[in-house]
Design an enzyme around this catalytic site. Structure first.
Site, PDB file in Angstrom:
ATOM      1  N   MET A 178       0.828  -1.209   0.000  1.00 30.10           N
ATOM      2  CA  MET A 178       0.000   0.000   0.000  1.00 30.10           C
ATOM      3  C   MET A 178       0.862   1.259   0.000  1.00 30.10           C
ATOM      4  O   MET A 178       2.016   1.240   0.387  1.00 30.10           O
ATOM      5  CB  MET A 178      -0.918   0.018   1.224  1.00 30.10           C
ATOM      6  CG  MET A 178      -0.154  -0.043   2.517  1.00 30.10           C
ATOM      7  SD  MET A 178      -0.758   0.980   3.878  1.00 30.10           S
ATOM      8  CE  MET A 178      -0.903   2.589   3.190  1.00 30.10           C
ATOM      9  N   CYS A 179       0.242   2.354  -0.453  1.00 26.59           N
ATOM     10  CA  CYS A 179       0.861   3.676  -0.378  1.00 26.59           C
ATOM     11  C   CYS A 179      -0.256   4.682  -0.132  1.00 26.59           C
ATOM     12  O   CYS A 179      -1.259   4.350   0.501  1.00 26.59           O
ATOM     13  CB  CYS A 179       1.680   3.976  -1.635  1.00 26.59           C
ATOM     14  SG  CYS A 179       0.706   4.048  -3.143  1.00 26.59           S
ATOM     15  N   LEU A 180      -0.115   5.896  -0.649  1.00 28.78           N
ATOM     16  CA  LEU A 180      -1.138   6.920  -0.425  1.00 28.78           C
ATOM     17  C   LEU A 180      -2.397   6.646  -1.252  1.00 28.78           C
ATOM     18  O   LEU A 180      -3.497   6.592  -0.716  1.00 28.78           O
ATOM     19  CB  LEU A 180      -0.574   8.307  -0.750  1.00 28.78           C
ATOM     20  CG  LEU A 180      -1.529   9.471  -0.486  1.00 28.78           C
ATOM     21  CD1 LEU A 180      -1.832   9.617   1.000  1.00 28.78           C
ATOM     22  CD2 LEU A 180      -0.934  10.765  -1.026  1.00 28.78           C
TER      23      LEU A 180
END
Length: 111
Positions: A65-67
């Site tokens: 995951m990231c932003l």
């Protein structure tokens, strides 16, 4: 290459049941500001060393995951469809923004 994805709702179920582990590829300052409980930090700027340093369970799915999902997609495309021990790899659709928008809990600020 096609990258497998997982919705925030399904990811939350997997994490709650212990089926998956969550890898956050945002930068340390972003991680410190807001994170999902239990996420393991492996910043994109430190790849591939950060990925290679991870000690991931062999019996769980790996959610990256990231932003918003862009950086985590890059990592998934780089790593491939499975982790180092053959674990299935998934990109969290919409990242922490979608997680938060869905009303799922995040930890804000320092420990």
């Amino acid at each position: 290459m096609t990258v497998a994805t997982v919705s925030v709702e399904e990811a939350a179920d997997w994490l709650q049941s212990g089926e998956a582990v969550l890898v956050d590829v945002r930068e340390p300052d972003e991680f410190a500001a807001a994170r999902i409980d239990g996420a393991i930090l492996a910043p994109l700027s430190q790849m591939p060393a950060a990925w290679e340093a991870l000690d991931l369970p062999t019996d769980r799915k790996i959610i990256v995951m990231c932003l918003r999902g862009g950086r985590s997609h890059q990592v998934c495309a780089f790593v491939g469809p499975v982790g180092p021990e053959g674990q299935p790899l998934f990109n969290l659709t919409g990242g922490i923004q979608a997680w938060h928008a869905a009303g799922l809990p995040i930890i804000e600020g320092a420990d």
